[in-house]
Design an enzyme around this catalytic site. Structure first.
Site, PDB file in Angstrom:
ATOM      1  N   LYS A 269       0.965  -1.281   0.030  1.00 34.90           N
ATOM      2  CA  LYS A 269      -0.114  -0.120  -0.012  1.00 34.90           C
ATOM      3  C   LYS A 269       0.916   1.260   0.033  1.00 34.90           C
ATOM      4  O   LYS A 269       0.557   2.374  -0.668  1.00 34.90           O
ATOM      5  CB  LYS A 269      -0.897   0.047   1.286  1.00 34.90           C
ATOM      6  CG  LYS A 269      -2.153  -0.984   1.134  1.00 34.90           C
ATOM      7  CD  LYS A 269      -3.411  -0.618   2.031  1.00 34.90           C
ATOM      8  CE  LYS A 269      -4.502  -1.497   1.712  1.00 34.90           C
ATOM      9  NZ  LYS A 269      -5.488  -1.356   2.434  1.00 34.90           N
TER      10      LYS A 269
ATOM     11  N   LYS B 197      -4.732  -9.661  -7.013  1.00 35.39           N
ATOM     12  CA  LYS B 197      -6.031  -9.882  -6.285  1.00 35.39           C
ATOM     13  C   LYS B 197      -6.985  -8.932  -6.943  1.00 35.39           C
ATOM     14  O   LYS B 197      -6.877  -7.726  -7.036  1.00 35.39           O
ATOM     15  CB  LYS B 197      -5.619  -9.646  -4.783  1.00 35.39           C
ATOM     16  CG  LYS B 197      -6.788  -9.875  -3.651  1.00 35.39           C
ATOM     17  CD  LYS B 197      -6.067  -9.229  -2.373  1.00 35.39           C
ATOM     18  CE  LYS B 197      -6.158  -7.902  -2.158  1.00 35.39           C
ATOM     19  NZ  LYS B 197      -5.858  -7.454  -0.822  1.00 35.39           N
TER      20      LYS B 197
ATOM     21  N   LYS C  27     -10.571  -3.454  -4.196  1.00 31.63           N
ATOM     22  CA  LYS C  27     -11.438  -2.055  -4.366  1.00 31.63           C
ATOM     23  C   LYS C  27     -10.558  -0.765  -4.915  1.00 31.63           C
ATOM     24  O   LYS C  27     -10.901   0.034  -5.451  1.00 31.63           O
ATOM     25  CB  LYS C  27     -11.618  -1.528  -2.972  1.00 31.63           C
ATOM     26  CG  LYS C  27     -12.804  -2.365  -2.390  1.00 31.63           C
ATOM     27  CD  LYS C  27     -13.108  -1.681  -0.793  1.00 31.63           C
ATOM     28  CE  LYS C  27     -13.416  -2.965   0.025  1.00 31.63           C
ATOM     29  NZ  LYS C  27     -13.524  -2.675   1.417  1.00 31.63           N
TER      30      LYS C  27
END
Ligand code: TYM
Length: 335
Positions: free
Chosen positions: A114, A197, A200
């Site tokens: 992230k 993956k 969102k």
């Protein structure tokens, strides 16, 4: 209260829930309500570890709550609330910041993903995210945590923190929570790249199926999903080097409850021209009732807010006494 143990799990209100959230976690959350004492949380404090527009965050908290109820989470059986209404989560997270070691957090792969290349610019909150997650679980002394595969490392850290706290203060206070990871759809992949993956935060909406997508969107996204030119194999081993084909078969399996072998016995030897429409029909059958119910619920936002407030009261009744004990153990308050 039921006897099999206490479940805690959470989902971030950072946009629409997608098929990965549903198959990897929420479907399981719904089923667990039968035998367990369940606590489900919209983790809004986790959401603000990356920048959020206040208007979007407010809307997302309600939408995700509505989506959970529409998927089958029953607020009269399970505790359902948003994290920021129950201050013990943040309070225990601070205690755990003083238990967990930098070395443990440095190993967390989700932070690395992230934060990306610009780590210096990531928030301290994003780095400390896993200690808040440990606090979420342990302020209820939860015994089981149903999550997708991507959360496994955070669960291992939670167990390490529980153990370290118990040993630092020579108590047997926190349990070792068990991850519960689905077999078939523990990691639903992007529709455009079978090696990454479904998420969102992916900038392309074509990579995921949102639980709010229309019938046409679903059909189009599945039609355009990346595949290879081969027909489907007749046995599961034949999917080994075909990540996109394997992902679609696993989604079919997760939604239908049929094994991969059973599905391939039916579709083996046939092309995606046959398999994709069957998959699209299955996805629509599962998702359309959820999005319809969700829209009905969102027509009455005050009702959602009332449910969240009542869930938070029930949550507080558990976490209040746990934190009082924690403070006594540490020496912050008299024994
Ligand atoms: P979040 O909001 O990213 O996702 C919610 C749940 O959905 C699962 N999931 C997936 N499962 C399979 N395939 C995918 N592509 C996929 N994408 C997401 C996640 O594993 C998760 O179970 N850190 C957590 C939220 C959290 C939490 C907690 C969970 C905060 N505190 C305490 C459990 C216990 C998260 O970001 O999930």
């Amino acid at each position: 209260m039921t006897s099999a143990g206490r479940i805690f799990s959470g989902v971030q209100p950072t946009g629409n829930l997608h098929l990965g959230n549903y198959l990897g976690a929420i479907k399981n959350w719904v089923e667990l309500q039968t035998d367990f004492d369940c606590i489900y949380c919209v983790v809004d404090l986790h959401a603000i570890t990356v920048p959020q527009e206040p208007v979007n965050l407010r809307r997302s908290i309600r939408e995700v709550t509505a989506c959970l109820i529409a998927s089958g989470i029953d607020p009269s059986r399970s505790v359902l609330f948003n994290q920021s209404r129950v201050p013990q989560h943040a309070e225990l997270a601070w205690v755990f910041n003083c238990v967990a070691r930098l070395g443990w957090l440095n190993r967390m792969t989700q932070f690395k993903e992230k934060a990306g290349m610009n780590k210096e610019n990531a928030t301290v909150g994003l780095y400390a995210y896993p200690t808040l997650m440990a606090a979420d679980i342990l302020c209820y002394k939860a015994t089981h945590v149903p999550v997708g595969e991507d959360q496994k490392q955070h669960l291992e850290l939670t167990r390490d923190i529980a153990l370290a706290f118990n040993s630092m203060f020579d108590v047997d206070f926190f349990p070792q929570p068990e991850p519960q990871i689905q077999k078939t759809a523990s990691r639903v992949m992007s529709l455009r790249d079978g090696t990454s993956k479904m998420s969102k935060s992916d900038t392309s909406d074509a990579t995921r199926i949102n639980l709010t997508d229309s019938v046409d969107d679903i059909a189009q996204k599945i039609k355009r999903a990346k595949t290879d030119p081969e027909a489907l194999p007749s046995e599961a081993e034949g999917l080994a080097d075909r990540p996109e084909a394997r992902n679609l078969v696993r989604i079919f399996s997760g939604l239908s409850g049929r094994t991969e072998s059973h599905i391939l016995a039916e579709f083996g030897g046939q092309g995606f021209g046959v398999f994709k429409p069957a998959l699209a029909e299955l996805v629509v059958d599962v998702i359309s009732p959820i999005s319809q119910k969700m829209n009905q619920l969102l027509a009455e936002p005050d009702e959602i807010d009332k449910l969240l407030a009542s869930g938070a009261e029930q949550a507080y009744a558990i976490t209040g006494p746990v934190l009082e004990d924690v403070k006594k153990i540490i020496g912050l308050t008299p024994p």
